[in-house]
Design a protein around this motif. Structure first.
Motif, PDB file in Angstrom:
ATOM      1  N   GLN A   1       0.806  -1.092   0.075  1.00  0.00           N
ATOM      2  CA  GLN A   1       0.025  -0.170  -0.126  1.00  0.00           C
ATOM      3  C   GLN A   1       0.856   1.197   0.109  1.00  0.00           C
ATOM      4  N   GLY A   2       2.119   1.245   0.546  1.00  0.00           N
ATOM      5  CA  GLY A   2       2.948   2.224   0.633  1.00  0.00           C
ATOM      6  C   GLY A   2       4.198   1.931   0.471  1.00  0.00           C
TER       7      GLY A   2
ATOM      8  N   GLU B   1      -2.033   1.709   4.865  1.00  0.00           N
ATOM      9  CA  GLU B   1      -2.135   2.362   3.844  1.00  0.00           C
ATOM     10  C   GLU B   1      -0.756   3.032   3.354  1.00  0.00           C
ATOM     11  N   GLY B   2      -1.004   4.311   2.998  1.00  0.00           N
ATOM     12  CA  GLY B   2       0.189   4.987   2.456  1.00  0.00           C
ATOM     13  C   GLY B   2       1.236   5.193   3.382  1.00  0.00           C
TER      14      GLY B   2
ATOM     15  N   GLY C   1      -3.059   7.201  -0.152  1.00  0.00           N
ATOM     16  CA  GLY C   1      -1.369   7.599  -0.273  1.00  0.00           C
ATOM     17  C   GLY C   1      -0.871   8.819   0.257  1.00  0.00           C
TER      18      GLY C   1
ATOM     19  N   GLU D   1      -1.330   5.319  -4.017  1.00  0.00           N
ATOM     20  CA  GLU D   1       0.016   5.460  -3.507  1.00  0.00           C
ATOM     21  C   GLU D   1       0.624   6.625  -4.417  1.00  0.00           C
TER      22      GLU D   1
ATOM     23  N   ASN E   1       0.873  -1.040  -7.544  1.00  0.00           N
ATOM     24  CA  ASN E   1       1.122  -0.137  -6.201  1.00  0.00           C
ATOM     25  C   ASN E   1       2.211  -0.213  -5.583  1.00  0.00           C
ATOM     26  N   GLY E   2       2.633   1.068  -5.267  1.00  0.00           N
ATOM     27  CA  GLY E   2       3.846   1.188  -4.651  1.00  0.00           C
ATOM     28  C   GLY E   2       4.923   2.102  -5.574  1.00  0.00           C
TER      29      GLY E   2
END
Length: 257
Positions: free
Chosen positions: A46-47, A90-91, A131, A176, A228-229
């Motif tokens: 997620q981050g 998350e972020g 993000g 993100e 994602n990332g």
């Protein structure tokens, strides 16, 4: 004496529409893979951020969310903090010697010590957390909409918001983030594109096609294992990209087609 020619010229001068000012074109870029590295296939990324040669990662899913420090060369997790099962990570970003991790629907930004992951404090916020990145002065945050939110790096107070303009079109749900200079790079949820956003105006400066990474990721498409990332390495002007549940991490450059 009545002069038709003069009247015609006057009418043309008065009524000819002004020339429209063309909006600068959005640059189209692609990814060029520099290296392929291992990544934990159980990490629901997620981050992502890079600091002093290590990857720091926030992962999601209730009951599986975590904060991690990872050796990017081997993929080995050097430090792992499991979140409370009620939290969905998350972020993630770094501010000085602290890490700030968002939670999805819990309305909490968790602040940790960079070295030992001990929880220092928590900030409350409204809405969802997606993000997060830090540009050296302000935090920039997304909530799944087409808006960037600017926050104070110490108090997490909301200072402003910037709608993102993609040539009159919606860029999709911004996810993100990675702050680089005057721009914010954003994953688009469930999309193989990354957008480069001018944080002052909200205009999309560039659109990066990362579709080849979906094929190289060795991760079958299941609707959730999406790109994602984003982590930036200034020394090499390269980016580290991965996805949720991907077994690989890619170091890439953004180049012209």
């Amino acid at each position: 004496m009545f002069k038709w020619g003069s009247v015609l010229l006057l009418a043309l001068a008065c009524c000819h529409p002004a020339q429209a000012v063309a909006e600068p074109m959005t640059e189209r870029l692609r990814v060029e893979v520099v290296r392929t590295l291992p990544h934990d296939p159980d990490a629901f990324t997620q981050g992502l951020l890079l600091h002093e040669g290590h990857i720091y990662e926030s992962t999601g899913l209730y009951g599986q969310a975590s904060l991690r420090k990872v050796d990017p060369e081997t993929g080995r997790v050097l430090n792992l903090l499991a979140l409370d099962p009620a939290y969905f990570g998350e972020g993630l970003t770094r501010v000085g010697d602290t890490l700030i991790q968002l939670t999805w629907k819990e309305g909490l930004a968790l602040v940790y010590d960079l070295d030992d992951f001990s929880l220092q404090r928590a900030h409350q916020y409204g809405g969802e957390g997606w993000g997060l990145c830090f540009d050296g002065e302000f935090l920039w945050m997304t909530d799944g909409s087409q808006t960037l939110y600017r926050r104070d790096a110490q108090s997490f107070e909301l200072l402003g918001q910037q709608p993102v303009n993609f040539g009159g079109r919606s860029p999709g749900a911004l996810n993100e983030l990675e702050c680089v200079g005057d721009a914010v790079y954003a994953n688009i949820y469930r999309d193989s594109r990354i957008v480069k956003i001018d944080k002052a105006s909200g205009r999309v400066l560039a659109e990066i096609d990362a579709t080849p990474l979906l094929l190289l990721s060795e991760q079958p498409w299941d609707g959730e294992a999406v790109l994602n990332g984003i982590a930036y390495e200034a020394e090499t002007d390269t980016f580290y990209l991965t996805g949720k549940l991907w077994p690989l991490l890619f170091q890439v450059r953004f180049v012209s087609p």
